[in-house]
Design a protein around this motif. Structure first.
Motif, PDB file in Angstrom:
ATOM      1  N   GLN A  39       0.837  -1.190   0.000  1.00  0.00           N
ATOM      2  CA  GLN A  39       0.000   0.000   0.000  1.00  0.00           C
ATOM      3  C   GLN A  39       0.867   1.233   0.000  1.00  0.00           C
ATOM      4  N   LYS A  43      -3.178   5.367  -1.784  1.00  0.00           N
ATOM      5  CA  LYS A  43      -3.659   4.335  -2.698  1.00  0.00           C
ATOM      6  C   LYS A  43      -4.252   3.168  -1.937  1.00  0.00           C
ATOM      7  N   GLU A  44      -5.041   2.359  -2.636  1.00  0.00           N
ATOM      8  CA  GLU A  44      -5.618   1.180  -2.016  1.00  0.00           C
ATOM      9  C   GLU A  44      -4.561   0.077  -1.889  1.00  0.00           C
ATOM     10  N   ARG A  45      -4.863  -0.855  -0.995  1.00  0.00           N
ATOM     11  CA  ARG A  45      -3.958  -1.984  -0.825  1.00  0.00           C
ATOM     12  C   ARG A  45      -3.970  -2.823  -2.103  1.00  0.00           C
ATOM     13  N   GLU A  46      -2.783  -3.146  -2.591  1.00  0.00           N
ATOM     14  CA  GLU A  46      -2.622  -3.814  -3.877  1.00  0.00           C
ATOM     15  C   GLU A  46      -2.083  -5.223  -3.707  1.00  0.00           C
ATOM     16  N   GLY A  61       0.729 -10.252  -9.115  1.00  0.00           N
ATOM     17  CA  GLY A  61       0.087  -9.088  -9.684  1.00  0.00           C
ATOM     18  C   GLY A  61       0.797  -8.686 -10.964  1.00  0.00           C
TER      19      GLY A  61
END
Length: 122
Positions: A39, A43-46, A61
């Motif tokens: 994260q 930003k959002e947790r990726e 990812g």
């Protein structure tokens, strides 16, 4: 119940490598899938990577595929994330997580570590 603690974060120049570790406590850790997430500020947790409990199924990812490798040592109750060819955009707090079965969704992981900061400079 599983407790997780990440380590290995730090400041590194772009193009270099880091290895993150995720130390787990709990007798049944070997039965859990491991996930790595990150994260960045604002930003959002990726999703970064996940691995099945047997290590025979791995997901990555799209932004890290080919550069990062997830692994585990069940004898040491430790998971790893090897990060190569680091980029400035990899800068984030990195978290390890555990659940039964692999998943890319952070909401599906009940167990989390506190995170470790990775900063990549240009």
């Amino acid at each position: 119940q599983v407790q997780l603690v990440e380590s290995g974060g730090g400041l590194v120049q772009a193009g270099n490598s880091l290895r993150l570790s995720c130390a787990a406590s709990g007798r049944t850790f070997s039965a859990y899938a491991i996930g790595w997430f990150r994260q960045a500020p604002g930003k959002e947790r990726e999703f970064v990577a996940s691995m099945s409990w047997r290590g025979d199924y791995k997901l990555y990812g799209p932004s890290v595929r080919g550069r990062f490798t997830i692994s585990r040592d069940t004898a040491k109750n430790t998971g790893y994330l090897d990060m190569n060819d680091l980029k400035v955009e990899d800068t984030a707090v990195y978290y390890c997580a555990a659940r039964f079965g692999t998943s890319e969704l952070p909401s599906e992981y009940p167990y989390w570590g506190p995170g470790t900061q990775v900063t990549v400079s240009s």
